[in-house]
Design a protein around this motif. Structure first.
Motif, short mmCIF file in Angstrom:
data_model
loop_
_atom_site.label_atom_id
_atom_site.label_comp_id
_atom_site.label_asym_id
_atom_site.label_seq_id
_atom_site.Cartn_x
_atom_site.Cartn_y
_atom_site.Cartn_z
N ALA A 125 38.61 34.00 42.11
CA ALA A 125 38.85 35.45 42.12
C ALA A 125 39.22 35.86 43.54
CB ALA A 125 37.62 36.19 41.65
N TYR A 126 40.25 36.69 43.66
CA TYR A 126 40.58 37.24 44.98
C TYR A 126 39.47 38.17 45.40
CZ TYR A 126 45.32 35.35 44.77
OH TYR A 126 46.40 34.51 44.73
N ASN A 127 39.26 38.28 46.71
CA ASN A 127 38.26 39.17 47.27
C ASN A 127 38.37 40.58 46.71
OD1 ASN A 127 36.24 38.40 48.95
ND2 ASN A 127 37.60 38.10 50.71
N GLU A 145 39.01 37.36 37.38
CA GLU A 145 39.40 36.10 38.02
C GLU A 145 40.90 35.89 37.87
OE1 GLU A 145 35.56 33.19 37.70
OE2 GLU A 145 36.85 33.33 35.93
N ALA A 146 41.52 35.37 38.92
CA ALA A 146 42.95 35.02 38.85
C ALA A 146 43.11 33.67 38.14
CB ALA A 146 43.56 34.97 40.24
N LEU A 147 42.11 32.80 38.28
CA LEU A 147 42.07 31.54 37.53
C LEU A 147 40.70 31.38 36.91
CD1 LEU A 147 43.89 29.15 40.06
CD2 LEU A 147 44.85 30.13 37.96
N GLY A 162 54.62 30.53 32.92
CA GLY A 162 53.85 31.66 32.42
C GLY A 162 54.40 32.96 32.96
N GLU A 163 53.95 34.06 32.37
CA GLU A 163 54.43 35.38 32.77
C GLU A 163 53.99 35.71 34.19
OE1 GLU A 163 56.15 37.14 30.57
OE2 GLU A 163 55.62 36.25 28.63
N THR A 164 54.59 36.72 34.76
CA THR A 164 54.18 37.23 36.07
C THR A 164 52.70 37.60 36.01
OG1 THR A 164 56.38 38.08 36.45
CG2 THR A 164 54.63 39.01 37.80
N GLY A 165 51.95 37.16 37.02
CA GLY A 165 50.52 37.48 37.06
C GLY A 165 49.65 36.47 36.35
N ALA A 166 50.25 35.43 35.77
CA ALA A 166 49.47 34.44 35.00
C ALA A 166 48.57 33.59 35.89
CB ALA A 166 50.42 33.54 34.21
N GLY A 167 48.93 33.48 37.18
CA GLY A 167 48.10 32.68 38.09
C GLY A 167 48.81 31.47 38.67
N LYS A 168 50.12 31.35 38.47
CA LYS A 168 50.88 30.18 38.91
C LYS A 168 50.84 30.02 40.43
CE LYS A 168 54.70 31.75 37.11
NZ LYS A 168 54.26 33.09 36.62
N SER A 169 51.20 31.09 41.13
CA SER A 169 51.22 30.99 42.60
C SER A 169 49.82 30.79 43.15
CB SER A 169 51.85 32.25 43.22
OG SER A 169 53.20 32.35 42.83
N THR A 170 48.83 31.40 42.51
CA THR A 170 47.44 31.23 42.95
C THR A 170 47.04 29.76 42.86
OG1 THR A 170 46.92 33.48 42.21
CG2 THR A 170 45.07 31.97 42.52
N ALA A 171 47.43 29.10 41.78
CA ALA A 171 47.09 27.68 41.62
C ALA A 171 47.69 26.86 42.77
CB ALA A 171 47.60 27.17 40.27
N MET A 172 48.94 27.16 43.14
CA MET A 172 49.58 26.47 44.26
C MET A 172 48.82 26.72 45.56
SD MET A 172 52.47 25.20 43.21
CE MET A 172 54.03 25.48 43.91
N LYS A 173 48.42 27.99 45.75
CA LYS A 173 47.74 28.34 47.01
C LYS A 173 46.41 27.61 47.13
CE LYS A 173 49.76 32.94 47.05
NZ LYS A 173 49.41 34.33 46.67
N LEU A 174 45.75 27.37 45.99
CA LEU A 174 44.48 26.64 46.05
C LEU A 174 44.72 25.18 46.40
CD1 LEU A 174 42.79 28.43 43.09
CD2 LEU A 174 41.82 28.28 45.36
N PHE A 206 45.02 27.52 50.89
CA PHE A 206 45.06 28.84 51.51
C PHE A 206 43.80 29.60 51.12
CE2 PHE A 206 49.95 28.49 51.30
CZ PHE A 206 49.97 27.84 52.52
N TYR A 207 43.22 29.22 49.99
CA TYR A 207 41.96 29.78 49.52
C TYR A 207 41.11 28.65 48.97
CZ TYR A 207 44.67 34.15 49.32
OH TYR A 207 45.45 35.23 49.61
N ASP A 208 39.80 28.88 48.90
CA ASP A 208 38.89 27.94 48.24
C ASP A 208 38.48 28.54 46.90
OD1 ASP A 208 38.81 25.90 50.14
OD2 ASP A 208 37.33 27.00 51.35
N1 LIG Z 1 46.50 38.45 47.41
C1 LIG Z 1 46.04 38.90 46.24
N2 LIG Z 1 44.98 39.77 46.20
C2 LIG Z 1 44.49 40.20 45.03
N3 LIG Z 1 44.99 39.86 43.83
C3 LIG Z 1 46.03 39.02 43.80
C4 LIG Z 1 46.63 38.50 45.00
N4 LIG Z 1 47.66 37.69 44.66
C5 LIG Z 1 47.71 37.71 43.32
N5 LIG Z 1 46.75 38.50 42.79
C6 LIG Z 1 46.47 38.71 41.35
O1 LIG Z 1 46.11 37.45 40.78
C7 LIG Z 1 46.69 37.29 39.50
C8 LIG Z 1 47.58 36.04 39.50
O2 LIG Z 1 48.68 36.25 40.38
P1 LIG Z 1 49.72 35.12 40.74
O3 LIG Z 1 49.01 33.83 40.95
O4 LIG Z 1 50.56 35.62 41.86
O5 LIG Z 1 50.58 35.04 39.39
P2 LIG Z 1 52.02 34.38 39.12
O6 LIG Z 1 52.40 33.55 40.30
O7 LIG Z 1 51.81 33.59 37.86
O8 LIG Z 1 52.95 35.53 38.89
C9 LIG Z 1 47.44 38.58 39.21
O9 LIG Z 1 46.59 39.42 38.47
C10 LIG Z 1 47.70 39.16 40.58
O10 LIG Z 1 47.77 40.57 40.53
#
Ligand SMILES: Nc1ncnc2c1ncn2[C@@H]1O[C@H](COP(=O)(O)OP(=O)(O)O)[C@@H](O)[C@H]1O
Ligand SMILES: [Mg+2]
Length: 241
Positions: A4-6, A11-13, A30-42, A46-48
Motif C-alpha cells: 500500500a502506498y503511504n 492496497e495497490a497490490l 491490465g487496466e490503468t491503476g491495476a498495479g502494473k507499474s507498482t509491481a515493477m517499482k517493487l 523503489f519501495y518495499d
Molecule cells: N505514488 C503513488 N501514491 C499513491 N498511490 C499511487 C501511487 N502510484 C500509484 N498509485 C495507486 O496505486 C494503484 C496502482 O497504480 P499503478 O501501479 O500505477 O497502476 P498501473 O501501472 O497498472 O496503471 C492505483 O490505484 C494508483 O492510483
C-alpha cells in the motif's frame, strides 16, 4: 506479497504471488491503476512491500547490496529520457566508458543501427531536450540499445503508451525481442502484441492477479485477457481501415 502506498486506504497490490524463472519473459497486463507499474517499482526496490517480500535468487531485496543489485538491473521506463547530447552518448548512459564499437554493437544487437545511420550525423546526431526532433519510435529504440549496452540480467520494461507507426512498431518489437531473449524480463505490456510473445502473461486487476497463462491459454479461457485482446485487435482493424 502486499503493498500500500503511504496514506492510501486500499492496497495497490494485494496477495500477489509471482515467481519468474531465470530467462523467462513475463508480461503484466491490465487496466490503468491495476498495479502494473507498482509491481515493477517493487522489483526495482523503489519501495518495499508492506507484507511479504520480493526475492531475487532467493534473497530478500532488503538484504541485498542495492548498488550491486541495481547494476544487474536494466530499466526501460515508459517515457525514456535521453541523457547526453548525442545519440551515441544517450546509448552510453549507464556505461560512460563504452567504446564507439561497443555502442555500435549494442545498437546492432537490437536492430537500431539502420535507424541511427539514417539520422544526419548518425551517432553524433543531437538528441536535445527530451530527444526533440526524434520520433517516439526512435527514442524507444535508443532506450532499448542503452539497456542492451548495460547488459543486465534482469530487465524491467515499462512499455510506452505512445502509438507508433507500423514500421517503427515492427522495429521496436524486434528490438524488444532481442533484448528480452536471454534475460529474465518483467514487461508492462501496453501493446498486447508484446504480451502475446511473452512466455507468460499475468493479468492484474485491482492489485490482484486474476488470470495467468500463455497467450493461447488465456484466449481459450475466454476471460479478461480475451476481452482485452478483442478490444486491442478491434482497435487495430479500425486503425488500418
Ligand atoms: N505514488 C503513488 N501514491 C499513491 N498511490 C499511487 C501511487 N502510484 C500509484 N498509485 C495507486 O496505486 C494503484 C496502482 O497504480 P499503478 O501501479 O500505477 O497502476 P498501473 O501501472 O497498472 O496503471 C492505483 O490505484 C494508483 O492510483
Ligand atoms: Mg503504469
Amino acid at each position: 506479497m502486499h503493498f500500500a502506498y503511504n496514506g492510501a486506504e486500499t492496497e495497490a497490490l494485494s496477495g500477489v504471488s509471482l515467481r519468474i524463472a531465470p530467462g523467462e519473459t513475463v508480461a503484466l497486463v491490465g487496466e490503468t491503476g491495476a498495479g502494473k507499474s507498482t509491481a515493477m517499482k517493487l522489483v526495482a526496490r523503489f519501495y518495499d512491500p508492506t507484507a511479504g517480500a520480493v526475492r531475487v535468487d532467493g534473497v530478500d531485496l532488503r538484504e541485498l547490496d542495492m548498488a550491486g543489485y541495481r547494476q544487474r538491473l536494466g530499466l526501460v521506463p515508459q517515457e525514456p529520457y535521453l541523457f547526453g547530447s548525442t545519440v551515441g552518448e544517450a546509448i552510453a548512459y549507464g556505461r560512460p566508458d563504452a567504446t564507439a564499437e561497443a555502442i555500435a554493437q549494442a545498437a546492432r544487437a537490437v536492430g537500431a543501427a539502420r535507424m541511427i545511420a539514417s539520422l544526419a550525423g548518425g551517432y553524433d546526431h543531437p538528441v536535445g531536450e527530451r530527444g526533440r526532433g526524434l520520433s517516439a519510435g526512435q527514442r524507444q529504440l535508443i532506450a532499448l540499445a542503452r539497456a542492451e549496452l548495460v547488459n543486465p540480467d534482469i530487465l524491467l520494461l515499462d512499455e510506452a503508451t505512445a502509438a507508433l507507426d507500423v514500421a517503427s512498431e515492427a522495429a521496436v518489437n524486434r528490438a524488444t525481442d532481442a533484448l528480452t531473449r536471454r534475460r529474465t524480463t518483467l514487461v508492462v505490456a501496453h501493446r498486447l502484441t508484446t504480451a502475446s510473445r511473452a512466455d507468460r502473461i499475468i493479468v492484474l486487476d485491482g492489485g490482484r492477479i486474476v488470470e495467468e497463462g500463455t497467450h493461447d491459454q488465456l484466449l481459450d479461457l475466454d476471460g479478461r485477457y480475451a476481452q482485452l485482446w478483442d478490444a486491442f485487435t478491434g482497435m487495430y482493424d479500425k486503425r488500418s481501415a
